[in-house]
Write an enzyme that holds these catalytic residues in place. Structure first.
Site, PDB file in Angstrom:
ATOM      1  N   LYS A 146       0.830  -1.200   0.000  1.00 47.74           N
ATOM      2  CA  LYS A 146       0.000   0.000   0.000  1.00 47.74           C
ATOM      3  C   LYS A 146       0.864   1.250   0.000  1.00 47.74           C
ATOM      4  CE  LYS A 146      -3.787   2.043   2.758  1.00 47.74           C
ATOM      5  NZ  LYS A 146      -4.634   1.822   3.955  1.00 47.74           N
ATOM      6  N   SER A 150      -9.247   2.339   2.972  1.00 46.86           N
ATOM      7  CA  SER A 150      -8.300   3.011   2.100  1.00 46.86           C
ATOM      8  C   SER A 150      -7.304   2.078   1.424  1.00 46.86           C
ATOM      9  CB  SER A 150      -7.537   4.062   2.913  1.00 46.86           C
ATOM     10  OG  SER A 150      -6.779   3.448   3.940  1.00 46.86           O
ATOM     11  N   SER A 177      -9.956   0.102   6.985  1.00 50.61           N
ATOM     12  CA  SER A 177      -9.283   0.226   5.692  1.00 50.61           C
ATOM     13  C   SER A 177      -8.720  -1.065   5.122  1.00 50.61           C
ATOM     14  CB  SER A 177      -8.160   1.270   5.784  1.00 50.61           C
ATOM     15  OG  SER A 177      -8.696   2.558   5.929  1.00 50.61           O
TER      16      SER A 177
END
Length: 489
Positions: free
Chosen positions: A81, A156, A180
Site C-alpha cells: 500500500k 483506504s 481500511s
C-alpha cells in the site's frame, strides 16, 4: 498458463518455488505481464517496480540454484500500500505534495517481508493519507472494482484489495484505522485480516510512535485465502523496539491454527452491530451464511449489542480522535518534510484539510469526552465478545456503490458518506482483532463479506473462525470478470 499462475495461492507458490518446481523469474514475469495488461482498467497499482522485481527474481532463482537458505516467502510477489515506505520506491501517500517522494529506508514491515524473500511488485493506490473509505486521489485517480469497473473498491487499502482480487498479486499489505483493510476486502471479495493491535509493528520510520492508538491503527494481510494471510502474518508479526505498542512474539505459527478443530465454534451474531443500517440483500446473505455455518457444526446465536450513545455520538468520538491524529500528521510534515498542508499553495483534498482544521480547534474537554465514549464502546464490545468464541456482523451495510456516488444510500436510506455504510470502525476504538471473509454475492454479482470479531489478543481465534467459514463457504474458485475471462482465454 500465466494467468492461472496469477491466481495460485501464495502458499502453493512458496512451496513450489522452494521445491524447485517453479522459477521465481517465471512467477514474477507472469504477474508483471498481467499487471501490464489489466492494471490500467483498475488503477490498483500506482507504481510498478518491474525492473527491480525482475532483478530480484533472478537473484532469488540463483539463491535456489546455489542451495542458500530460503525465507518462507522466497520469490513470492507482494503488493505494498502506498502509505507504507519502501526504500528507493516512490511512495506518495496519495498526496500531490509527495508525488515524487522516494524514501531512503524501508518501514519495518517491508523489511520483514523482504528478509523473508518476498519480491515487491509495486505500490497500490490509496486516498490521500488514507483519509477516505473510497480509494481515489488527485495524483492517480480512482481504483475500480474488479467485479464491476463502475464500482468503488472501498478504502483506504482499495488498491491492495483490487490487486489481489484481480490476480495482480497473491498477497498485499494493508493498513486499517477505521476499516481500511476490511472495507475493501469485503467490496472486492477477498480476505482481509486486522490482527491484534501491536502484532505487526509500525516501525522506525514513524515520526510519532504514539499516533497509532488515535484510533487503533493496524497493519495486516490481504489475500485470497486464509492460509495465505496466515503465512504472511507469520512473517510480519513480532515485537519491535521502535514501536511502543508492539506485542511479544506469539508462540507457534499462525498457520498451525488452521489445522485445529473448529466444528465446536460458538458464534454470536449481530446483524446491525448496534443500529447500523443494513440492506435487505446483505442481511439475507449473512443470515444464509450463518445458517450454513450452523449446519456445519457451529453454535450460532443472536446477541443484542446496545451502546449507551447514539450512532452519531459514537461517530463524533471517532472523528474527534482522528482529528487529533491529523493535527499530529500536519505538524510532523511541516517540521520534518517542510510541507504545510494548510498553506494556500498546497494542493490537498478538502477532507484532509477539514480534518486538520477541526483538529486544531479541539479542546482537551472534547478529547476527554471522546475517550469516555470510546471506553463505553470498548466495554460493550468486550461484553458481547466474551459470550462466544467469535462475534459476527456484516462487514458493510451494502455492496460496492458507483464510483461517482458522493452520498451512498442503503435501500433508499441516506447514510453518512464516510462510515454510515460500514460496520468496521468501532473495532478501531475498542482494539479488537477482526477479519472480513467473503460469504456470497448480490444478485448483480458483487461480493458480500462477513466481519468476524475476536476478543482482545485473539487474532488466532479470528483466523480459526475464518478458516471454518472458508471451508464451509469456499470462495477461492470465484474470479471477477477481469480475471476469469482472460484466465480461460
Amino acid at each position: 498458463m500465466s494467468d492461472k499462475l496469477c491466481f495460485t495461492p501464495a502458499t502453493e507458490l512458496a512451496d513450489r518455488i522452494q521445491a524447485g518446481d517453479l522459477s521465481p523469474v517465471s512467477v514474477i514475469d507472469a504477474f508483471l505481464d498481467r499487471i501490464d495488461r489489466i492494471n490500467d482498467r483498475l488503477t490498483a497499482y500506482v507504481t510498478v517496480c518491474d525492473e527491480r522485481a525482475r532483478s530480484e527474481a533472478l537473484e532469488a532463482e540463483q539463491a535456489i540454484q546455489q542451495g542458500e537458505k530460503l525465507g518462507p516467502l522466497h520469490g513470492v510477489p507482494i503488493a505494498i500500500k502506498d502509505l507504507t515506505r519502501v526504500n528507493g520506491v516512490r511512495t506518495t501517500f496519495g498526496s500531490p505534495s509527495f508525488a515524487d517522494h522516494v524514501p531512503t529506508a524501508d518501514d519495518t514491515v517491508v523489511k520483514r517481508l523482504r528478509d523473508a524473500g518476498a519480491i515487491i511488485l509495486g505500490k497500490t493506490n490509496t486516498p490521500e493519507f488514507g483519509r477516505k473509505t473510497v480509494t481515489e486521489n488527485s495524483v492517480f485517480g480512482a481504483s475500480t472494482n474488479p467485479w464491476d469497473l463502475t464500482r468503488i473498491t472501498g478504502g483506504s487499502s482499495g488498491g491492495s484489495a483490487a490487486a489481489v482480487a484481480a490476480g495482480l498479486a497473491p498477497l498485499a499489505l494493508g493498513s486499517d484505522a477505521a476499516g481500511s483493510i476490511r472495507i475493501p476486502s469485503s467490496a472486492c471479495g477477498v480476505y482481509g485480516l486486522m490482527p491484534d493491535f501491536g502484532r505487526v509493528p509500525h516501525g522506525a520510520s514513524n515520526v510519532d510512535a504514539y499516533e497509532n492508538n488515535l484510533p487503533y491503527t493496524y497493519l495486516g494481510p490481504i489475500a485470497r485465502t486464509v492460509s495465505d494471510a496466515a503465512l504472511m502474518l507469520d512473517v510480519i508479526a513480532g515485537p519491535d523496539v521502535n514501536d511502543p505498542f508492539s506485542l511479544p512474539q506469539a508462540p507457534g505459527s499462525y498457520r498451525d491454527v488452521l489445522d485445529e478443530e473448529i466444528s465446536d465454534l460458538s458464534i454470536g451474531y449481530s446483524i446491525d452491530f448496534g443500529e447500523s443500517v443494513i440492506s435487505t440483500e446483505v442481511q439475507s446473505t449473512v443470515e444464509s451464511g450463518l445458517q450454513y455455518l450452523s449446519e456445519a457444526g457451529a453454535t450460532v446465536e443472536p446477541v443484542n449489542i446496545t451502546f449507551e450513545e447514539t450512532w452519531e455520538e459514537r461517530h463524533e468520538a471517532l472523528e474527534r480522535i482522528l482529528q487529533a491524529r491529523y493535527v499530529g500528521l500536519y505538524e510532523n510534515l511541516r517540521r520534518d518534510s517542510d510541507v504545510d498542508l494548510l498553506a494556500d499553495d498546497t494542493e490537498v483534498t478538502p477532507e484532509v484539510k477539514s480534518r486538520i482544521q477541526k483538529g486544531l480547534q479541539i479542546d482537551t474537554r472534547e478529547l476527554a469526552d471522546a475517550r469516555r465514549i470510546r471506553t463505553s464502546i470498548y466495554r460493550e464490545i468486550q461484553s458481547a465478545v466474551a459470550q462466544f468464541d467469535i462475534l459476527a456482523t456484516p462487514t458493510l451495510g451494502r455492496t460496492a456503490f458507483e464510483l461517482d456516488t458522493d452520498h451512498p444510500t442503503i435501500d433508499g436510506v441516506s447514510v453518512h458518506p464516510m462510515h454510515g455504510w460500514t460496520l468496521t470502525w468501532l473495532l478501531n476504538l475498542s482494539g479488537n482483532p477482526a477479519g472480513s471473509v467473503p460469504i456470497g454475492f448480490s444478485d448483480d454479482g458483487l461480493p458480500i463479506g462477513m466481519q468476524l470479531i475476536g476478543p482482545r489478543f485473539g487474532d488466532r481465534d479470528v483466523l480459526k473462525a475464518s478458516a471454518f467459514v472458508e471451508q464451509t463457504l469456499p470462495w477461492d474458485g470465484s474470479y471477477p470478470p477481469t480475471g476469469i475471462t482472460e484466465a480461460e482465454g
